[in-house]
Enzyme design. Structure first.
Site, PDB file in Angstrom:
ATOM      1  N   HIS A 156     -14.808   2.506   8.916  1.00 18.58           N
ATOM      2  CA  HIS A 156     -14.544   0.923   8.558  1.00 18.58           C
ATOM      3  C   HIS A 156     -13.997   0.582   7.290  1.00 18.58           C
ATOM      4  O   HIS A 156     -14.086  -0.308   6.361  1.00 18.58           O
ATOM      5  CB  HIS A 156     -16.480   0.910   8.451  1.00 18.58           C
ATOM      6  CG  HIS A 156     -17.428   0.891   9.602  1.00 18.58           C
ATOM      7  ND1 HIS A 156     -16.980   0.669  10.528  1.00 18.58           N
ATOM      8  CD2 HIS A 156     -17.995   2.815   9.071  1.00 18.58           C
ATOM      9  CE1 HIS A 156     -17.967   1.381  11.557  1.00 18.58           C
ATOM     10  NE2 HIS A 156     -18.415   2.167  10.788  1.00 18.58           N
ATOM     11  N   SER A 277      11.764  -5.928  -5.585  1.00 18.59           N
ATOM     12  CA  SER A 277      11.260  -7.066  -5.694  1.00 18.59           C
ATOM     13  C   SER A 277      12.281  -8.507  -6.212  1.00 18.59           C
ATOM     14  O   SER A 277      13.378  -8.177  -7.363  1.00 18.59           O
ATOM     15  CB  SER A 277      10.200  -8.026  -5.796  1.00 18.59           C
ATOM     16  OG  SER A 277      10.588  -9.324  -5.972  1.00 18.59           O
ATOM     17  N   LYS A 283       7.712  -5.261  -9.186  1.00 15.65           N
ATOM     18  CA  LYS A 283       7.554  -4.654  -7.947  1.00 15.65           C
ATOM     19  C   LYS A 283       8.196  -2.862  -7.639  1.00 15.65           C
ATOM     20  O   LYS A 283       9.367  -2.792  -8.116  1.00 15.65           O
ATOM     21  CB  LYS A 283       7.693  -5.309  -6.697  1.00 15.65           C
ATOM     22  CG  LYS A 283       6.633  -6.960  -7.059  1.00 15.65           C
ATOM     23  CD  LYS A 283       5.143  -6.646  -7.029  1.00 15.65           C
ATOM     24  CE  LYS A 283       4.920  -6.461  -5.268  1.00 15.65           C
ATOM     25  NZ  LYS A 283       4.953  -7.221  -4.037  1.00 15.65           N
ATOM     26  N   GLU A 290       6.305   0.292   5.350  1.00 19.55           N
ATOM     27  CA  GLU A 290       5.969  -0.315   5.840  1.00 19.55           C
ATOM     28  C   GLU A 290       6.814  -0.812   7.530  1.00 19.55           C
ATOM     29  O   GLU A 290       7.005  -0.795   8.568  1.00 19.55           O
ATOM     30  CB  GLU A 290       6.256  -1.676   5.255  1.00 19.55           C
ATOM     31  CG  GLU A 290       5.322  -1.841   4.278  1.00 19.55           C
ATOM     32  CD  GLU A 290       5.617  -3.500   3.055  1.00 19.55           C
ATOM     33  OE1 GLU A 290       5.145  -3.918   2.949  1.00 19.55           O
ATOM     34  OE2 GLU A 290       6.550  -2.627   1.851  1.00 19.55           O
TER      35      GLU A 290
END
Ligand code: ARG
Length: 458
Positions: A156, A277, A283, A290
């Site tokens: 979970h 970024s 970043k 992704e």
């Protein structure tokens, strides 16, 4: 460029109709297979005396020239040809003249195109099998490099019990192995030659279809001509198998993306597989992973696309079938890419061992171990579960650690408790005491890593 039909028409086709129906812009990928299939076909026609042997020889020689051009990258497809079959036929005519007109005897583009696509699929499956093995090797290598590392395991997405990082990674090796067996099954069912089925009904010419099967190295000859020209099951299967691979890669990506966050901070993805970024200078984003996750969705889309394409088609050939190729090509090529990228990413992946080591001491990781301590002494699962539940609640209410409960207090919870229970509040102990087959026990995991290395490098 001339079409393979036309005598029956009193008009040229409209340029818009041509543009709409031509498939050469994508089926050029089949050039090599088309020529290989045609060489076998011409040899069969010559052997059977359906065309003169001398013509067959000229056809084969011409096709071999084309094959050399294709293999060396010199072959440029003609965008004005309707499809790759037309293009190859026209070029052969240019090379050898009249005898080329006999090549298409006893076949149709309907069986020819399935043959080409099957040859393409068989090659792609072999490539995918190699690429999956490559990724499995990279994962096993990563597991071996970090063999002692213990991480929190989740259910979970809530911290559950500690496990070896290698155990977690070997789960993916198992999934990928199943993907390979699925692809091998797909290979077996694809390995049947449709050539010689002609348009749909076969031919009155005395062909030898098994000879073509032998020449091309197929395992079997299709026994029903209508099935042979209509069957695209193998494409559905290949896309479904690739969907499974992509889904596994996507789950793997999700694990790694989470682990690379500041909140988890288990791993460091090599900068060469990250991007920055344009506004936030600090970043370092896991874009490759992704996109891996995102790209899997495209492949699932292709699976739907091919199923919907097929579901309403009456037997036998319908031009709709031409549209089986874009989803197939994209799926095979994208999945190959994803596998190569993932393998390289793993080869450069680093574990933040110090950081992870600090995250595995939360004592709630060990409640099942303590429960089993009581069970080993004779308590029932239910009683032991209740006892641990109450202990956890007391500790949460008081903000104290389970291990800080005194032996007297522990005995008030259950008479089986003794001082030695405190040894269980330790991550190394927790993995070591797991002895069931397939568990996270370090010896068993080491054995698994060994066995996988051996198998994958065989
Ligand atoms: N380009 C076609 C395809 O990919 C080849 C078969 C054409 N056959 C036909 N009867 N029009 O399916």
């Amino acid at each position: 460029m001339s079409k393979l039909w036309g005598a029956r028409f009193d008009k040229k086709s409209h340029p818009l109709a041509d543009q709409f129906t031509f498939s050469i812009s994508y089926d050029y990928r089949l050039a090599k297979y088309d020529v290989i299939g045609s060489i076998a076909h011409a040899q069969m026609l010559g052997k059977q005396g359906i065309i003169p042997k001398s013509d067959a020889t000229k056809i084969v020689a011409g096709l071999k020239k084309l094959l050399a051009q294709i293999k060396s990258g010199k072959f440029k497809y003609d965008p004005k040809a309707e499809d790759i079959h037309t293009d190859i036929q026209n070029r052969l005519k240019g090379l050898i003249g009249k005898p080329a007109d006999k090549l298409h005897t006893a076949r149709s583009r309907n069986d020819q195109v399935v043959l080409d696509v099957k040859l393409y699929c068989l090659d792609e499956i072999n490539g995918l099998l190699v690429a999956i093995t490559g990724l499995q090797k990279a994962i096993v290598g990563f597991g071996k490099k970090n063999q002692e590392v213990i991480i929190p395991g989740y259910t979970h997405l809530q911290a559950a019990q500690v496990v070896l990082l290698a155990h977690h990674m070997l789960a993916y090796v198992e999934m990928l192995e199943r993907d390979k067996t699925r692809l091998q099954g797909c290979f077996m069912r694809t390995d049947v030659t449709p050539l010689g089925s002609c348009a749909l009904s076969g031919t009155s010419l005395k062909t030898d279809r098994d000879y073509i099967t032998k020449l091309l190295g197929f395992a079997q000859t299709a026994v029903n001509s209508m099935d042979a020209v209509s069957d695209r099951d193998f494409i559905v299967e290949l896309i479904a198998d690739c969907s499974m691979v992509a889904m596994h890669l996507s789950r793997m990506s999700e694990d790694l993306i989470l682990w690379a966050t500041k909140e988890f901070d288990f791993i460091d993805i090599d900068a060469s597989f990250c991007t920055g970024s344009s506004i936030m200078p600090h970043k370092k984003n896991p874009d490759v992973l992704e996109l891996m996750r995102g790209t899997s969705g495209k492949i699932f889309g292709h699976l739907t696309e091919i199923l919907v394409l097929l579901k309403g088609l009456p037997l036998a050939y319908n031009r709709d079938l031409q549209l089986d190729k874009p989803p197939l090509f994209d799926t095979a090529e994208t999945t190959q890419n994803m596998l190569s990228v993932m393998a390289e990413l793993f080869a450069n992946l680093k574990v933040k061992k110090d950081k992870v080591a600090k995250r595995i001491h939360d004592e709630s990781f060990f409640t099942v171990d303590v429960m089993e301590y009581l069970i080993k002494k004779g308590a029932s699962h239910r009683d032991a579960h209740d006892v641990l539940g109450k202990m956890v609640k007391e500790c949460l209410d008081k903000g104290i650690a389970l291990s800080s409960l005194s032996t007297v207090r522990l005995k008030s919870y259950h008479p089986y408790f003794a001082e030695d229970v405190k040894k269980l509040f330790n991550p190394q102990t927790s993995v070591k005491i797991k002895i069931s087959l397939g568990s996270t026990n370090p010896n068993l995991v080491a054995q698994q890593l060994q066995q996988w290395s051996k198998k994958l490098h065989a």
